[in-house]
Structure formats: structure tokens, C-alpha cells
Design a protein around this motif. Structure first.
Motif, mmCIF file in Angstrom:
data_model
loop_
_atom_site.group_PDB
_atom_site.id
_atom_site.type_symbol
_atom_site.label_atom_id
_atom_site.label_comp_id
_atom_site.label_asym_id
_atom_site.label_seq_id
_atom_site.Cartn_x
_atom_site.Cartn_y
_atom_site.Cartn_z
ATOM 1 N N PRO A 85 0.570 -37.034 28.647
ATOM 2 C CA PRO A 85 -0.147 -36.097 29.456
ATOM 3 C C PRO A 85 -1.159 -36.715 30.018
ATOM 4 N N ASP A 86 -1.835 -36.379 31.011
ATOM 5 C CA ASP A 86 -3.050 -36.890 31.829
ATOM 6 C C ASP A 86 -4.301 -35.911 31.587
ATOM 7 N N PRO A 87 -5.270 -36.312 31.036
ATOM 8 C CA PRO A 87 -5.341 -37.867 30.228
ATOM 9 C C PRO A 87 -4.871 -37.687 28.935
ATOM 10 N N THR A 88 -4.840 -39.062 28.332
ATOM 11 C CA THR A 88 -4.273 -39.214 26.890
ATOM 12 C C THR A 88 -5.245 -40.149 26.299
ATOM 13 N N THR A 89 -5.319 -40.064 24.941
ATOM 14 C CA THR A 89 -5.888 -40.981 24.227
ATOM 15 C C THR A 89 -4.906 -42.028 23.197
ATOM 16 N N VAL A 90 -5.046 -43.191 23.512
ATOM 17 C CA VAL A 90 -4.126 -44.085 22.474
ATOM 18 C C VAL A 90 -5.113 -45.067 21.782
ATOM 19 N N GLU A 91 -4.655 -45.805 20.598
ATOM 20 C CA GLU A 91 -5.403 -46.750 19.990
ATOM 21 C C GLU A 91 -4.785 -48.066 20.479
ATOM 22 N N ILE A 92 -5.621 -48.877 21.013
ATOM 23 C CA ILE A 92 -5.082 -50.255 21.152
ATOM 24 C C ILE A 92 -6.167 -51.487 20.508
ATOM 25 N N ASP A 93 -5.549 -52.171 19.913
ATOM 26 C CA ASP A 93 -6.221 -53.172 19.167
ATOM 27 C C ASP A 93 -7.554 -52.622 18.320
ATOM 28 N N SER A 94 -7.128 -51.689 17.636
ATOM 29 C CA SER A 94 -8.045 -50.657 16.975
ATOM 30 C C SER A 94 -9.069 -50.281 17.562
ATOM 31 N N LYS A 95 -8.877 -49.886 18.816
ATOM 32 C CA LYS A 95 -10.027 -49.032 19.772
ATOM 33 C C LYS A 95 -9.337 -47.922 20.230
ATOM 34 N N LYS A 96 -10.237 -46.925 20.521
ATOM 35 C CA LYS A 96 -9.736 -45.821 21.164
ATOM 36 C C LYS A 96 -10.007 -45.729 22.503
ATOM 37 N N TRP A 97 -8.904 -45.818 23.334
ATOM 38 C CA TRP A 97 -8.918 -45.859 24.749
ATOM 39 C C TRP A 97 -8.495 -44.484 25.473
ATOM 40 N N LEU A 99 -6.862 -42.991 28.773
ATOM 41 C CA LEU A 99 -6.027 -43.132 29.875
ATOM 42 C C LEU A 99 -5.786 -42.211 30.778
ATOM 43 N N ALA A 100 -5.996 -42.152 32.076
ATOM 44 C CA ALA A 100 -5.910 -41.350 32.923
ATOM 45 C C ALA A 100 -5.506 -41.911 34.278
ATOM 46 N N HIS A 101 -4.738 -41.142 35.337
ATOM 47 C CA HIS A 101 -4.317 -41.283 36.692
ATOM 48 C C HIS A 101 -5.618 -41.794 37.241
ATOM 49 N N GLY A 102 -6.592 -40.818 37.315
ATOM 50 C CA GLY A 102 -7.999 -41.144 37.981
ATOM 51 C C GLY A 102 -8.182 -39.897 38.964
ATOM 52 N N ASP A 103 -7.160 -39.465 39.811
ATOM 53 C CA ASP A 103 -7.386 -38.487 40.856
ATOM 54 C C ASP A 103 -8.212 -37.281 40.189
ATOM 55 N N ALA A 104 -7.922 -36.504 39.266
ATOM 56 C CA ALA A 104 -8.593 -35.489 38.548
ATOM 57 C C ALA A 104 -10.116 -35.961 38.466
ATOM 58 N N LEU A 105 -10.500 -37.249 38.521
ATOM 59 C CA LEU A 105 -11.911 -37.638 38.176
ATOM 60 C C LEU A 105 -12.517 -37.725 39.649
ATOM 61 N N CYS A 106 -11.895 -37.472 40.881
ATOM 62 C CA CYS A 106 -12.580 -37.457 41.980
ATOM 63 C C CYS A 106 -13.162 -36.119 42.584
ATOM 64 N N THR A 107 -14.016 -35.751 41.747
ATOM 65 C CA THR A 107 -14.496 -34.456 41.920
ATOM 66 C C THR A 107 -15.325 -34.066 43.021
ATOM 67 N N ALA A 108 -15.798 -35.072 43.752
ATOM 68 C CA ALA A 108 -16.420 -35.007 44.846
ATOM 69 C C ALA A 108 -15.788 -34.520 46.228
ATOM 70 N N ASP A 109 -14.283 -34.927 45.871
ATOM 71 C CA ASP A 109 -13.364 -34.314 47.016
ATOM 72 C C ASP A 109 -12.967 -33.187 46.685
ATOM 73 N N VAL A 110 -13.715 -32.042 46.907
ATOM 74 C CA VAL A 110 -13.482 -30.576 46.620
ATOM 75 C C VAL A 110 -12.094 -30.053 47.189
ATOM 76 N N GLY A 111 -11.940 -30.586 48.527
ATOM 77 C CA GLY A 111 -10.574 -29.938 49.166
ATOM 78 C C GLY A 111 -9.381 -30.534 48.518
ATOM 79 N N TYR A 112 -9.314 -31.825 47.931
ATOM 80 C CA TYR A 112 -8.302 -32.200 47.069
ATOM 81 C C TYR A 112 -8.256 -31.733 45.938
ATOM 82 N N GLN A 113 -8.994 -31.435 45.267
ATOM 83 C CA GLN A 113 -9.054 -30.750 43.884
ATOM 84 C C GLN A 113 -8.484 -29.205 44.102
ATOM 85 N N ILE A 114 -8.668 -28.752 45.117
ATOM 86 C CA ILE A 114 -8.189 -27.498 45.266
ATOM 87 C C ILE A 114 -6.819 -27.731 45.759
#
Length: 241
Positions: A85-97, A99-114
Motif C-alpha cells: 500500500p501507499d504509504p507503507t512502513t518497512v524495517e530495513i537494517d533495524s530502522k523503520k522506513w 515508503l511512498a510514491h510521493g504524489d499524494a505528498l504534493c498537496t500544494a497542487d490542489v487540482g492534481y489532488q482532486i
């Protein structure tokens, strides 16, 4: 983009099998109009075979991008990947990461989010996938053309660039929701390592590169991967390798 595609095939054969797991964070394809279309595309068949071969050697995970979010269970099963799923959490080298594609984080682009909210609705997707294949391809190519035009505007204008980038507010929110402080995403075509903070919250953000070895006129060739191991986190230049 034959040179770019060949570098991906080489990556699947040479670099990728040396690690424990590979995570592809979306936009592997320029567009995806349904798993049924892959049967009519020699290129998509070749990609499928390359990933299926890789999946027999290492764990391979996939996360939908904004261009190929219609990749379905049929393609995932044939490649041997695990869909995340986007986003998702994984453990790599004993650390929590996170992961996301990134487009959902571009919230300044209101038109795209709609737009994103509508095309991710299951009933909209069912209607689209029921259309004739040539109609679906025509729609996808039209959207891709508009996206390319918008990208050109982004390159020419700092205001557009800010609008198309992720916002700190969105990054802070997703990291709070997942109780993490390490974020990896792609989408923006602006690879870099950021150390950020907001309202007392601190985090690190790693941005993946797009790959393009076929258009030197647009800037220097781009192809890299992010490697995490005991030695730390770093980008690997796949142009020189």
C-alpha cells in the motif's frame, strides 16, 4: 526509451540480485491501461519476464505510482512481486522506513489532488477498464501529453517547481501517522537527501531519481538507485556502473 529500458534490464540482472530485497516505488511504466493490455505489448512482456526472473532471486516489492496505479493482481502475480500500500512502513537494517510514491505528498497542487482522488475510486477504474483498449490508450496518451507539458513548465518556473514538489506539512503528517522519521519517495524527479523539521518534528527524506538515458538534450543522463545496508544509506550511480 530503449537505452533506459536496457539499463533497467541490466539492473535486474546485475545489481539487483546482490541485495536482500528490491522496492520499486511506482511509475515503472509511462502509463498502464490495464493488465490485459500487456498481452499486446512486447515491451511490457519483456519487463514482466525481467522482474519475474529477479523475483526468483530476491524479494521484490511494488508500490503503485501515479502513472501505473492500474497495475493489477494479474501482472503482480506473473512478476512474483508483492504489492504494497501507499504509504507503507518497512524495517530495513533495524530502522523503520516509510515508503511512498510521493504524489499524494504534493498537496500544494490542489487540482492534481482532486484528480487523484477521482481516478483512485474503484468504480471509476471499473468504468475505464471496461472501455475498448484503443480508447484507454488514447486517454492515457492524452493525459501523458498534458503531464509532459506541465513538467516543462515546472522546469522553467520556480513557482511551478514548488507547486509540484512535496510539502513539509504532508511529509510531517505521513511520518506522524506511521510513527517514523525516515521517508523515501519518488515522483518529483528531484533526487536529494533532505534533513527537515517542522514544529519540533524532525525527519530525513530521500528522493529517488527518475531514469532517462535517451534524452541528453534535457540535461545530464539520470539513473540511480538507493541502497541501504550496514554501511548506511546512499545513492548508486547506475550510469557509470
Amino acid at each position: 526509451m530503449p537505452l533506459t529500458a536496457q539499463r533497467f534490464f541490466d539492473f535486474c540482472e546485475k545489481e539487483a540480485p546482490k541485495v536482500e530485497a528490491v522496492f520499486i516505488l511506482g511509475d515503472l511504466f509511462e502509463y498502464w491501461v490495464g493488465d490485459d493490455a500487456a498481452a499486446h505489448s512486447p515491451f511490457q512482456q519483456e519487463v514482466q519476464r525481467a522482474i519475474a526472473n529477479l523475483s526468483t532471486k530476491v524479494k521484490t516489492y511494488y508500490l503503485h505510482g501515479n502513472r501505473d496505479f492500474l497495475i493489477g493482481h494479474s501482472f503482480i502475480k506473473k512478476t512474483g512481486m508483492t504489492l504494497l500500500p501507499d504509504p507503507t512502513t518497512v524495517e530495513i537494517d533495524s530502522k523503520k522506513w516509510v515508503l511512498a510514491h510521493g504524489d499524494a505528498l504534493c498537496t500544494a497542487d490542489v487540482g492534481y489532488q482532486i484528480f487523484r482522488g477521482w481516478v483512485r475510486k474503484s468504480w471509476i477504474q471499473k468504468i475505464f477498464l471496461s472501455l475498448p483498449l484503443n480508447w484507454r490508450r488514447g486517454i492515457a496518451q492524452h493525459l501523458r501529453s498534458n503531464s509532459h507539458t506541465q513538467y516543462q513548465q515546472t522546469q522553467a518556473s520556480s513557482a511551478h517547481r514548488l507547486k509540484m514538489d512535496v510539502t513539509q506539512q504532508a511529509c510531517a503528517a505521513v511520518l506522524r501517522d506511521h510513527s517514523g522519521n525516515l521517508l523515501i519517495h519518488g515522483h518529483t524527479h528531484m533526487p536529494a537527501h533532505h534533513e527537515e523539521s517542522m514544529d519540533g518534528q524532525q525527519w530525513q527524506r530521500w528522493v529517488l531519481s527518475d531514469w532517462d538515458l535517451d534524452h541528453p538534450e534535457s540535461g545530464r543522463p539520470r539513473a540511480s538507485a538507493l541502497l541501504i545496508d550496514d554501511a548506511g544509506t546512499r545513492y548508486i550511480d547506475l550510469i557509470k556502473n
